[in-house]
Design a protein around this motif. Structure first.
Motif, PDB file in Angstrom:
ATOM      1  N   SER A 205       3.910 -13.074   0.114  1.00 49.43           N
ATOM      2  CA  SER A 205       3.727 -11.665  -0.228  1.00 49.43           C
ATOM      3  C   SER A 205       2.407 -11.140   0.329  1.00 49.43           C
TER       4      SER A 205
ATOM      5  N   GLN B 146       0.647  -9.051  -1.173  1.00 49.09           N
ATOM      6  CA  GLN B 146      -0.250  -8.981  -2.326  1.00 49.09           C
ATOM      7  C   GLN B 146      -1.063 -10.266  -2.499  1.00 49.09           C
TER       8      GLN B 146
ATOM      9  N   LEU C 273       1.397 -10.473  -9.158  1.00 43.17           N
ATOM     10  CA  LEU C 273       2.242 -11.140  -8.169  1.00 43.17           C
ATOM     11  C   LEU C 273       3.080 -12.237  -8.816  1.00 43.17           C
TER      12      LEU C 273
END
Length: 149
Positions: free
Chosen positions: A67, A69, A126
């Motif tokens: 990800s 993030q 996350l």
């Protein structure tokens, strides 16, 4: 995943070096009081090395590093640790040397803690997303158990 492994490794090395630094600078200066240097070692090992080893295990299970993030978490968390530990080193060293510590050091340390907190919040957001995705897909159906008679 490699980023977490390398980060943990670097923090292990820095943690050990900071312990050596604390021991040697207090010995050289015949210092026997309290100083921030005494906890730099444990901060680096706990927040840095152990923290990233835990993130590594979570990444293996939930593919966190895939990800965008994760990148934000990684840099905020590392910046927070760096700022916090550097201010601890400055305050501790100045204390051992008997020098005045500017008040700005405390303000900068507070900033480091805020940045570290932002990193932790990003990690938990996350992780929560990944857990929800993992729950929605569900575990793979198990094959029926074959019995022999």
């Amino acid at each position: 995943m490699r980023k977490s492994y390398y980060a943990a490794h670097v923090y292990m090395i820095l943690g050990l070096i900071s312990g050596l630094y604390y021991r040697e600078i207090t010995k050289i200066n015949d210092f026997e009081g309290d100083t921030q240097l005494s906890v730099v070692h444990t901060h680096l090992l706990a927040l840095g090395m152990l923290g990233f080893l835990i993130v590594l295990a979570l990444d293996k299970q939930f593919q966190l590093s895939e990800s965008k993030q994760f990148t934000y978490f990684f840099w905020f968390y590392n910046a927070g640790i760096a700022i916090t530990v550097l201010t601890m080193l400055i305050r501790g060293t100045e204390t051992v040397l008997g020098n005045h510590v500017p008040e700005a050091v405390s303000w900068i340390a507070g900033l480091g803690h805020i940045v570290l907190t932002v990193g932790l919040i990003l990690l938990f957001v996350l992780l929560g997303k990944r857990l929800n995705e993992h729950t929605k897909t569900g575990p793979a159906e198990a094959e029926p158990v074959k019995t022999t008679t």
